[in-house]
Design an enzyme around this catalytic site. Structure first.
Site, PDB file in Angstrom:
ATOM      1  N   ASP A 177       0.484  -6.411   1.581  1.00 32.84           N
ATOM      2  CA  ASP A 177      -0.273  -5.857   2.691  1.00 32.84           C
ATOM      3  C   ASP A 177      -1.622  -5.348   2.223  1.00 32.84           C
ATOM      4  O   ASP A 177      -2.631  -5.478   2.903  1.00 32.84           O
ATOM      5  CB  ASP A 177       0.512  -4.731   3.359  1.00 32.84           C
ATOM      6  CG  ASP A 177       0.907  -3.640   2.375  1.00 32.84           C
ATOM      7  OD1 ASP A 177       1.143  -3.960   1.189  1.00 32.84           O
ATOM      8  OD2 ASP A 177       0.999  -2.471   2.771  1.00 32.84           O
ATOM      9  N   ARG A 191      -3.085   1.081  -2.596  1.00 32.38           N
ATOM     10  CA  ARG A 191      -2.367   2.344  -2.427  1.00 32.38           C
ATOM     11  C   ARG A 191      -0.922   2.209  -2.906  1.00 32.38           C
ATOM     12  O   ARG A 191      -0.520   1.204  -3.500  1.00 32.38           O
ATOM     13  CB  ARG A 191      -2.432   2.805  -0.972  1.00 32.38           C
ATOM     14  CG  ARG A 191      -1.689   1.921   0.031  1.00 32.38           C
ATOM     15  CD  ARG A 191      -1.736   2.549   1.415  1.00 32.38           C
ATOM     16  NE  ARG A 191      -1.084   1.728   2.416  1.00 32.38           N
ATOM     17  CZ  ARG A 191      -1.680   1.215   3.481  1.00 32.38           C
ATOM     18  NH1 ARG A 191      -2.976   1.429   3.682  1.00 32.38           N
ATOM     19  NH2 ARG A 191      -1.000   0.494   4.355  1.00 32.38           N
ATOM     20  N   ASP A 192      -0.125   3.221  -2.625  1.00 38.83           N
ATOM     21  CA  ASP A 192       1.269   3.256  -3.063  1.00 38.83           C
ATOM     22  C   ASP A 192       2.136   2.421  -2.122  1.00 38.83           C
ATOM     23  O   ASP A 192       3.028   2.929  -1.459  1.00 38.83           O
ATOM     24  CB  ASP A 192       1.761   4.707  -3.132  1.00 38.83           C
ATOM     25  CG  ASP A 192       1.515   5.481  -1.833  1.00 38.83           C
ATOM     26  OD1 ASP A 192       0.903   4.899  -0.900  1.00 38.83           O
ATOM     27  OD2 ASP A 192       1.916   6.646  -1.758  1.00 38.83           O
ATOM     28  N   GLU A 193       1.856   1.099  -2.099  1.00 39.11           N
ATOM     29  CA  GLU A 193       2.597   0.201  -1.216  1.00 39.11           C
ATOM     30  C   GLU A 193       2.609  -1.188  -1.847  1.00 39.11           C
ATOM     31  O   GLU A 193       3.510  -1.538  -2.574  1.00 39.11           O
ATOM     32  CB  GLU A 193       1.971   0.196   0.181  1.00 39.11           C
ATOM     33  CG  GLU A 193       2.908  -0.288   1.259  1.00 39.11           C
ATOM     34  CD  GLU A 193       2.426   0.118   2.647  1.00 39.11           C
ATOM     35  OE1 GLU A 193       2.905  -0.472   3.607  1.00 39.11           O
ATOM     36  OE2 GLU A 193       1.583   1.025   2.756  1.00 39.11           O
ATOM     37  N   ASP A 226       2.820  -9.167   8.413  1.00 40.91           N
ATOM     38  CA  ASP A 226       1.458  -9.547   8.036  1.00 40.91           C
ATOM     39  C   ASP A 226       1.357 -11.041   7.751  1.00 40.91           C
ATOM     40  O   ASP A 226       0.458 -11.726   8.244  1.00 40.91           O
ATOM     41  CB  ASP A 226       1.014  -8.752   6.809  1.00 40.91           C
ATOM     42  CG  ASP A 226       0.974  -7.251   7.052  1.00 40.91           C
ATOM     43  OD1 ASP A 226       1.938  -6.725   7.627  1.00 40.91           O
ATOM     44  OD2 ASP A 226      -0.005  -6.611   6.652  1.00 40.91           O
ATOM     45  N   TRP A 252       8.070  -8.982  12.764  1.00 44.44           N
ATOM     46  CA  TRP A 252       8.212  -8.893  11.314  1.00 44.44           C
ATOM     47  C   TRP A 252       9.303  -9.870  10.856  1.00 44.44           C
ATOM     48  O   TRP A 252       9.049 -10.741  10.014  1.00 44.44           O
ATOM     49  CB  TRP A 252       8.505  -7.447  10.922  1.00 44.44           C
ATOM     50  CG  TRP A 252       7.258  -6.653  10.718  1.00 44.44           C
ATOM     51  CD1 TRP A 252       6.832  -6.105   9.548  1.00 44.44           C
ATOM     52  CD2 TRP A 252       6.261  -6.320  11.690  1.00 44.44           C
ATOM     53  NE1 TRP A 252       5.619  -5.472   9.731  1.00 44.44           N
ATOM     54  CE2 TRP A 252       5.249  -5.588  11.037  1.00 44.44           C
ATOM     55  CE3 TRP A 252       6.112  -6.587  13.047  1.00 44.44           C
ATOM     56  CZ2 TRP A 252       4.112  -5.109  11.688  1.00 44.44           C
ATOM     57  CZ3 TRP A 252       4.970  -6.119  13.712  1.00 44.44           C
ATOM     58  CH2 TRP A 252       3.992  -5.396  13.030  1.00 44.44           C
ATOM     59  N   GLU A 258      -7.765  -2.918   7.170  1.00 46.16           N
ATOM     60  CA  GLU A 258      -6.461  -2.763   7.811  1.00 46.16           C
ATOM     61  C   GLU A 258      -6.609  -2.321   9.259  1.00 46.16           C
ATOM     62  O   GLU A 258      -5.906  -2.813  10.145  1.00 46.16           O
ATOM     63  CB  GLU A 258      -5.634  -1.732   7.048  1.00 46.16           C
ATOM     64  CG  GLU A 258      -4.280  -1.452   7.645  1.00 46.16           C
ATOM     65  CD  GLU A 258      -3.464  -0.479   6.800  1.00 46.16           C
ATOM     66  OE1 GLU A 258      -2.236  -0.460   6.956  1.00 46.16           O
ATOM     67  OE2 GLU A 258      -4.068   0.251   5.983  1.00 46.16           O
ATOM     68  N   HIS A 276      -7.098  -5.956   3.600  1.00 42.81           N
ATOM     69  CA  HIS A 276      -5.865  -6.170   4.358  1.00 42.81           C
ATOM     70  C   HIS A 276      -6.090  -7.422   5.198  1.00 42.81           C
ATOM     71  O   HIS A 276      -6.867  -7.398   6.132  1.00 42.81           O
ATOM     72  CB  HIS A 276      -5.652  -4.955   5.284  1.00 42.81           C
ATOM     73  CG  HIS A 276      -4.248  -4.512   5.422  1.00 42.81           C
ATOM     74  ND1 HIS A 276      -3.690  -3.541   4.642  1.00 42.81           N
ATOM     75  CD2 HIS A 276      -3.268  -4.887   6.278  1.00 42.81           C
ATOM     76  CE1 HIS A 276      -2.439  -3.321   5.009  1.00 42.81           C
ATOM     77  NE2 HIS A 276      -2.150  -4.139   6.014  1.00 42.81           N
TER      78      HIS A 276
END
Length: 934
Positions: free
Chosen positions: A448, A452-454, A461, A514, A726, A747
């Site tokens: 995605d 960051r923390d992902e 997506d 999703w 994003e 993103h």
């Protein structure tokens, strides 16, 4: 008399095994090739495949993409060479140049090595361990291969020389089900006598932090290495050095490493003797039957960019600008290093108030640090991390110059296959931003965001972006690999996790749009690459997802449970991305109808007649339920939102022609009265321009695409963005970062409109799987003077380019051999012209040069770009913003324009808009308005 086809004018090029250019993980690889010919009447009627210079198989067929392997299955460690030639009638081409490939270890029993883990090194917060083995090489080496993988990441070396150029190996898969191994040719690194094979292990996805909730060691808390070196001698003997209890361990110079937090390295570290013992893991702890060869490209360094500028922040910190948002790390040169000196590199995508803005990183530190040893010059860079950044903050050294810094860009090594350009530089820049966000987020899995923390493989997506990605890059192997992990991690009841590989767990509920990736992505790969095999392999997964979604409906409507809905609708507040205009029930039910239809289509391709009927019935039943629950007889849809109308139109959810016309017209009015600002989230965005175009409003689709104020696709470009954001407003017009907790500047999802740009602005679209037949149908906006798209299809390069000049529209189309095209000239008066391979050109009257009709109503005022721009300017001078103006005109779209001053005075602006409306009316209609109360 049939034309004669000269063999000398035809050649076979681009022979490929499956989708990989390196090691094969299958015993019967499918083959593809392209044909070059200057014979306009050439058609392939047969082909021959020669294996290893002696065995030839002839097949009467036009097929040239992913044709079946015609020989006996290959065994492990087999090197194979093939040549191909093709025929048109009785005339054969020359043989192609040889294409070679080598199989890896295809069976678990091919592995004699076992996973080993250090006993006294490599604890969770300890330095990264290095595992070593010394061995002797005899004279007469013929070849040597290293097969290796790890729990965690690894970098291997032989005699202190790094093996291969892959980074972050073995990558991220559903480790409990599938673990990739890599194969390296290390013949040139061996030497007679004593040799040392070594590998340093990092935490990576296996043991590092994953997710925003602060968890790590998701797959296990022990790092491990599996390595098998096979040395073949000219006398036919083979030595095998595999990981076992004879290996030893020691600490490396890497004190800490994490994908989110970065890497800390002590360059003063002097490696001691490897005395630490290792433990051999049991096959229960580390089973060998999950080992697979890669089916997609590896992660490598793809580009190295110089720093653009070194600058000082308002607080006096040293910042570096690399000019574009990239993914990778900073390579830093330090001159005159002193022992114990510490240098720190922090990363971020944007600046805020002139300082490094790290808030969007959330808990990810994104920091690399180095303890230096004394040296005239050192090159600093990490090996077990990556960051998303444009800017870096450097502390611990002075006198930094731009030539001392580089951005090392990393990602899956995707072959570029698609290009677009046009006369609008900002639209061309937006397309380049889409390309950059694809590269940045296609790092082994389709993430995605990279900062960051992902950094996870969100299914929602990629299912909306897959068509765009498949045009821009050869993503067939990359996404085929990811789909294998989707199948592996899919829940027993058919539910699809939100992220693949799944680190969220079985408690996560099924979510429409999703989970749709299970059905959508295989269909995209079939459509774009002509791959029936991916449909066959993923069919059970897609069907299970649809069955699961159908089980959650009541009366055919999916109306309960968790949903993301039209995620990140720009109307949603920063702290509540769920709060979309479109009801989640509408989105979920529409998604089920679409996926059931895709499974029915897939079943038809696979000749599963009974299943095709079953899922076609389910799709129709769901459409009917959608209409009953959400659609009026007049074509209004619950929510009255652009996304609601776009999904209903594009997914064929409206049963009558009247409802379809009304829905298309209502969608057009919503776009008009929103001032041509986008009003959709993740679900609606990729459908909007297609829905408008197919409903007969292509010019409004172009107006929407080319809008430059927030929210719009081009707004980030006006703000200096070099990647897709994003949120539509990740950065606000005043230069501050969106206050929401979740804000990324790289993103790809909202860049899905690029697929429409390729197909409609330029006019290049697949009409049959793999572009065997191409649709050329440019529908150019009046504001562009030229546009072009070029794509490397499985058959070769196809391109469309058009330009306007002197009232004429000039079109050039290139079709590769083996394909054909249907060409529609703008204007719509002509039937399509069918052309075969080669270059074709047309010139016709430019439909945009025709005399325009007189503007008589408010709707026509909005639709006329020049007059509307004038209206916006005039009302802005009187304090009325464009969005407010369009919105307040919504009830009066059919009102004659000459009545506008009275309306502006008495109804809309309570006496404040009369003067502006009068001025506008006189400029456009050249007649005074009727008397009205002032």
């Amino acid at each position: 008399m049939s034309p004669k086809h000269e063999a000398a004018n035809t050649s076979v090029v681009g022979v490929r095994f499956e989708y990989v250019d390196e090691v094969l993980g299958v015993s019967e690889p499918r083959l593809s090739w392209q044909v070059g010919t200057d014979d306009p009447g050439w058609r392939q009627t047969a082909y021959e495949i020669e294996r290893d210079g002696d065995t030839v198989e002839r097949v009467a067929s036009e097929a040239q993409v992913l044709v079946p392997w015609p020989f006996e299955p290959l065994g492990s460690r087999t090197r194979v060479r093939v040549r191909i030639r093709v025929a048109c009638g009785g005339q054969w081409s020359d043989w192609s140049d040889p294409a070679t490939a080598e199989t890896g270890l295809l069976r678990p029993e091919d592995w004699t090595a076992r996973f080993i883990t250090p006993r006294d090194h490599g604890a969770l917060d300890a330095p990264a361990p290095e595992l070593l083995r010394t061995f002797t090489v005899r004279p007469g080496v013929a070849s040597a291969r290293l097969y290796a993988t790890a729990h965690g990441l690894y970098t291997a070396s032989l005699n202190a020389s790094r093996i291969g150029d892959q980074v972050l190996a073995p990558g991220w898969t559903s480790y409990r089900h599938r673990l990739r191994y890599q194969t390296y040719d290390v013949t040139g690194l061996l030497r007679e006598g004593e040799n040392t094979l070594a590998a340093v292990l990092g935490n990576g996805w296996y043991r590092g932090y994953l997710g925003w909730w602060g968890a790590r060691a998701h797959y296990g808390d022990r790092l491990a290495l599996l390595a098998q070196l096979e040395i073949r001698y000219r006398d036919g003997t083979v030595d095998v050095i595999g990981t076992d209890e004879d290996w030893r361990a020691r600490d490396s110079a890497i004190l800490a490493d994490d994908l989110y937090n970065g890497q800390r390295t002590d360059l003063r570290h002097a490696p001691g003797a490897a005395t630490g013992k290792v433990e051999v893991l049991s096959t229960r702890e580390a089973p060998l039957d999950r080992l697979v060869a890669p089916v997609g490209p590896p992660v490598r360094v793809t580009e190295v960019l110089p720093a653009v500028e070194v600058l000082q922040s308002p607080s006096g910190r040293t910042l570096v600008d690399f000019g574009q948002n990239v993914v990778g790390w900073v390579r830093l040169r330090v001159r005159g290093a002193t022992g114990g000196q510490e240098v720190t590199v922090r990363h971020a995508e944007v600046l805020e108030d002139g300082e490094l803005c790290t808030r969007p990183l959330r808990t990810a530190d994104a920091t690399d640090s180095y303890l230096l040893t004394e040296a005239d010059e050192l090159i600093l860079e990490p090996s077990f991390t990556f960051h998303g950044f444009r800017y870096a903050e450097i502390t611990g050294m002075t006198g930094l110059r731009p030539e001392d810094l580089q951005a090392v860009v990393t990602g899956s090594e995707l072959r570029r296959t698609g290009w677009f350009s046009c006369s609008d530089p900002e639209l061309t820049q937006f397309h380049e931003n889409v390309v950059r966000s694809t590269l940045g987020n296609f790092l082994d899995v389709p993430t995605d965001c990279p900062q960051r923390d992902e950094r996870m493989g969100w299914t929602g997506d990629i299912q909306i972006f897959a068509p765009t990605a498949a045009f821009l890059f050869d993503t067939a192997g990359f996404l085929s690999n990811w789909l294998r992990d989707l199948t592996a991690d899919q829940h027993a009841d058919g539910a699809v996790p939100w992220v693949i590989p799944d680190v969220l767990g079985t408690e996560v509920p099924a979510a429409a749009a999703w989970g749709d990736a299970a059905a959508v992505v295989p269909w995209v790969l079939h459509e774009r690459y002509g791959d029936v095999g991916v449909l066959e392999r993923q069919y059970a997964s897609a069907r299970a997802w649809v069955d699961k979604a159908a089980s959650l409906t009541t009366g055919g409507v999916w109306a309960e449970g968790f949903q993301f809905g039209d995620w990140l609708d720009p109307a949603a507040p920063p702290d509540d991305p769920f709060a979309a205009r479109t009801p989640p029930d509408v989105v979920a039910t529409a998604c089920l109808a679409r996926c059931a239809d895709l499974v029915a289509r897939t079943a038809r391709v696979l000749s599963r007649t009974e299943d095709a009927a079953t899922y076609a019935t389910l799709a129709n039943r769901t459409r009917q339920a959608f209409t009953r629950a959400f659609v009026t007889e007049a074509g209004r849809i619950l929510g009255d939102s652009p996304t609601a109308y776009a999904i209903a139109l594009e997914w064929d959810l409206l049963p009558t022609a009247g409802q379809r016309t009304a829905a298309g017209d209502r969608l057009a009015d919503l776009v008009r009265t929103n001032g041509f600002h986008i009003a959709t989230g993740f679900v609606g965005t990729p459908l909007m321009t297609d829905a408008l175009t197919n409903a007969g409003h292509p010019e409004l689709a172009h107006r929407l695409l080319l809008s430059k104020t927030c929210p719009s696709w081009l707004y980030p470009v006006t703000m200096g963005a070099t990647s897709v954001w994003e949120r539509w407003d990740s950065m606000l017009p005043d230069g501050t970062v969106n206050p929401g907790q979740m804000t990324s500047f790289n993103h790809y999802a909202l860049g899905a409109v690029a697929d429409w740009m390729h197909r409609t602005v330029a006019g290049l679209a697949p009409a049959e799987p793999g572009y065997r037949r191409i649709t050329v149908r440019p529908q150019p906006p009046g504001t562009l003077t030229h546009a072009s798209a070029r794509h490397l299809t499985p058959y070769g390069e196809a391109s469309v380019s058009w330009r306007r000049a002197d009232g004429r529209f000039h079109l050039e189309v290139v079709v590769p051999p083996g394909a054909s095209a249907s060409v529609y000239l703008p204007g719509g008066e002509h039937s399509p012209e069918s052309v075969s391979h080669g270059t074709s050109r047309w010139a016709t009257d430019d439909p945009d040069a025709r005399e325009r009709s007189r503007v008589t109503t408010v709707r026509e005022l909005i639709d006329d770009r020049a007059h509307w721009d004038e209206a916006v300017r005039i009302f802005a001078e009187h304090g009325v913003p464009a969005t407010a103006l369009a919105h307040r005109l919504e009830p009066f779209l059919n009102v004659p324009l000459h009545r506008l001053p009275a309306l502006m005075n008495s109804v809309i602006f309570a006496g404040k808009g009369h003067r502006a409306a009068t001025e506008l009316n006189e400029r456009i209609t050249n007649e005074p308005p009727p008397d009205s109360d002032r």
